[in-house]
Design a protein around this motif. Structure first.
Motif, mmCIF file in Angstrom:
data_model
loop_
_atom_site.group_PDB
_atom_site.id
_atom_site.type_symbol
_atom_site.label_atom_id
_atom_site.label_comp_id
_atom_site.label_asym_id
_atom_site.label_seq_id
_atom_site.Cartn_x
_atom_site.Cartn_y
_atom_site.Cartn_z
ATOM 1 N N ILE A 25 -15.550 -75.453 11.159
ATOM 2 C CA ILE A 25 -15.158 -74.149 10.630
ATOM 3 C C ILE A 25 -15.054 -73.115 11.745
ATOM 4 O O ILE A 25 -14.182 -72.257 11.731
ATOM 5 C CB ILE A 25 -16.169 -73.668 9.558
ATOM 6 C CG1 ILE A 25 -16.363 -74.745 8.481
ATOM 7 C CG2 ILE A 25 -15.721 -72.352 8.945
ATOM 8 C CD1 ILE A 25 -15.111 -75.136 7.743
ATOM 9 N N PHE A 26 -15.949 -73.183 12.715
ATOM 10 C CA PHE A 26 -15.856 -72.311 13.887
ATOM 11 C C PHE A 26 -16.503 -73.004 15.080
ATOM 12 O O PHE A 26 -17.339 -73.900 14.928
ATOM 13 C CB PHE A 26 -16.489 -70.932 13.640
ATOM 14 C CG PHE A 26 -17.968 -70.967 13.314
ATOM 15 C CD1 PHE A 26 -18.927 -70.987 14.332
ATOM 16 C CD2 PHE A 26 -18.402 -70.944 12.000
ATOM 17 C CE1 PHE A 26 -20.282 -71.000 14.037
ATOM 18 C CE2 PHE A 26 -19.764 -70.953 11.692
ATOM 19 C CZ PHE A 26 -20.707 -70.985 12.713
ATOM 20 N N HIS A 64 -23.241 -66.086 12.939
ATOM 21 C CA HIS A 64 -21.793 -66.271 12.785
ATOM 22 C C HIS A 64 -21.488 -66.807 11.379
ATOM 23 O O HIS A 64 -20.568 -66.314 10.709
ATOM 24 C CB HIS A 64 -21.291 -67.246 13.848
ATOM 25 C CG HIS A 64 -19.804 -67.291 13.978
ATOM 26 N ND1 HIS A 64 -19.147 -67.068 15.171
ATOM 27 C CD2 HIS A 64 -18.816 -67.533 13.064
ATOM 28 C CE1 HIS A 64 -17.840 -67.168 14.976
ATOM 29 N NE2 HIS A 64 -17.617 -67.468 13.704
ATOM 30 N N ALA A 65 -22.252 -67.801 10.950
ATOM 31 C CA ALA A 65 -22.044 -68.384 9.618
ATOM 32 C C ALA A 65 -22.315 -67.362 8.517
ATOM 33 O O ALA A 65 -21.551 -67.254 7.548
ATOM 34 C CB ALA A 65 -22.936 -69.605 9.446
ATOM 35 N N LEU A 71 -19.463 -64.842 8.406
ATOM 36 C CA LEU A 71 -18.249 -65.481 7.906
ATOM 37 C C LEU A 71 -18.311 -65.677 6.394
ATOM 38 O O LEU A 71 -17.346 -65.396 5.672
ATOM 39 C CB LEU A 71 -18.060 -66.823 8.608
ATOM 40 C CG LEU A 71 -16.742 -67.561 8.367
ATOM 41 C CD1 LEU A 71 -15.590 -66.789 9.002
ATOM 42 C CD2 LEU A 71 -16.812 -68.965 8.961
ATOM 43 N N LEU A 72 -19.456 -66.150 5.916
ATOM 44 C CA LEU A 72 -19.608 -66.394 4.484
ATOM 45 C C LEU A 72 -19.588 -65.099 3.685
ATOM 46 O O LEU A 72 -19.001 -65.022 2.605
ATOM 47 C CB LEU A 72 -20.904 -67.169 4.223
ATOM 48 C CG LEU A 72 -20.907 -68.618 4.726
ATOM 49 C CD1 LEU A 72 -22.315 -69.191 4.691
ATOM 50 C CD2 LEU A 72 -19.963 -69.477 3.892
ATOM 51 N N LYS A 109 -18.122 -62.275 4.553
ATOM 52 C CA LYS A 109 -16.748 -61.750 4.589
ATOM 53 C C LYS A 109 -15.865 -62.486 3.591
ATOM 54 O O LYS A 109 -14.994 -61.884 2.948
ATOM 55 C CB LYS A 109 -16.189 -61.898 6.000
ATOM 56 C CG LYS A 109 -14.810 -61.286 6.175
ATOM 57 C CD LYS A 109 -14.339 -61.393 7.614
ATOM 58 C CE LYS A 109 -12.962 -60.764 7.796
ATOM 59 N NZ LYS A 109 -12.502 -60.861 9.215
ATOM 60 N N GLY A 110 -16.083 -63.781 3.438
ATOM 61 C CA GLY A 110 -15.268 -64.565 2.519
ATOM 62 C C GLY A 110 -15.785 -64.598 1.096
ATOM 63 O O GLY A 110 -15.198 -65.250 0.233
ATOM 64 N N TRP A 155 -25.522 -56.856 13.368
ATOM 65 C CA TRP A 155 -25.046 -57.326 12.060
ATOM 66 C C TRP A 155 -26.231 -57.556 11.125
ATOM 67 O O TRP A 155 -26.203 -57.149 9.959
ATOM 68 C CB TRP A 155 -24.242 -58.621 12.208
ATOM 69 C CG TRP A 155 -23.542 -59.005 10.930
ATOM 70 C CD1 TRP A 155 -22.285 -58.658 10.542
ATOM 71 C CD2 TRP A 155 -24.094 -59.780 9.859
ATOM 72 N NE1 TRP A 155 -22.008 -59.163 9.294
ATOM 73 C CE2 TRP A 155 -23.108 -59.856 8.846
ATOM 74 C CE3 TRP A 155 -25.320 -60.410 9.650
ATOM 75 C CZ2 TRP A 155 -23.312 -60.537 7.651
ATOM 76 C CZ3 TRP A 155 -25.534 -61.086 8.450
ATOM 77 C CH2 TRP A 155 -24.540 -61.147 7.470
#
Length: 207
Positions: free
Chosen positions: A104-105, A125-126, A129-130, A132-133, A178
């Motif tokens: 995934i990245f 990062h995960a 990403l999660l 945001k999605g 973050w």
């Protein structure tokens, strides 16, 4: 074959009690030092066990009850891992879909990092990403250090910043910011390597 329903007793954890899913149970025990828990086949058994106490059921063999079987892996999840050639050295990290291994990245390699930093950055990062999605997938990491750093919202590395690793420290700063400025409901779970084998995101470079 349909898996038999289980009830989970947590005698020692974040919130001791009886839970009817492994996911809820794991929320209470993940990263909790000395957690005591066991699964039972009925709510009646679980209730009796909870009130009787752990040692009646775990005794000297408590370790065998404290690891979850491979059937309890949440396949619909992200798994993250890092690799570093040297300490410090060239560092990279990635995230894959646990069930399929699809990447995934993937970030790096970056100069003068450490494995723990990579593990920490991979989890953040995960999470970002999660969120945001709008995804509810949990995240697996095999690093207790990184999971602890996530809870503290701080990358507790002893590595000193330099011109060479400036990019890595910029990523650390962004990750810490973050964590401090975002809330999330994503479960960050410990991958049980001894029970399940290497995490799907493993780079396969161990000697």
């Amino acid at each position: 074959m349909i898996a038999k329903k289980k009830w989970y007793v947590v005698w020692k954890g974040v919130e001791p009690g009886i839970y009817d899913t492994w996911t809820d149970c794991k929320r209470q025990i993940n990263g909790f030092e000395g957690a005591l828990y066991k699964s039972f086949g009925s709510p009646e058994e679980a209730k009796e066990a909870f009130h009787t106490g752990a040692w009646q059921y775990l005794g000297k063999n408590k370790e065998k009850f404290q690891t979850s079987p491979a059937d309890d892996i949440i396949r619909q999840s992200l798994s993250v891992d890092a690799a570093c050639s040297g300490n410090p050295g060239l560092m990279e990290y990635r995230g894959v879909h646990t069930a399929t291994g699809e990447e995934i990245f993937h970030i790096g390699p970056l100069e003068q990092g450490t494995n723990n930093i990579g593990e920490f950055l991979a989890i953040v990062h995960a999470l970002a990403l999660l969120k945001k999605g709008g995804s509810a997938l949990p995240v697996y990491s095999d690093s207790m250090n990184a999971i602890a750093w996530i809870k503290r919202k701080k990358c507790n590395t002893k590595l000193q910043p330099s011109e060479v690793n400036k990019t890595i420290f910029n990523l650390i700063e962004r990750a810490e910011n973050w964590l401090k400025n975002n809330t999330y409901t994503t479960l960050v779970l410990k991958w049980e390597t001894k029970e399940w084998g290497e995490i799907p995101a493993d780079f396969g470079r161990k000697s």
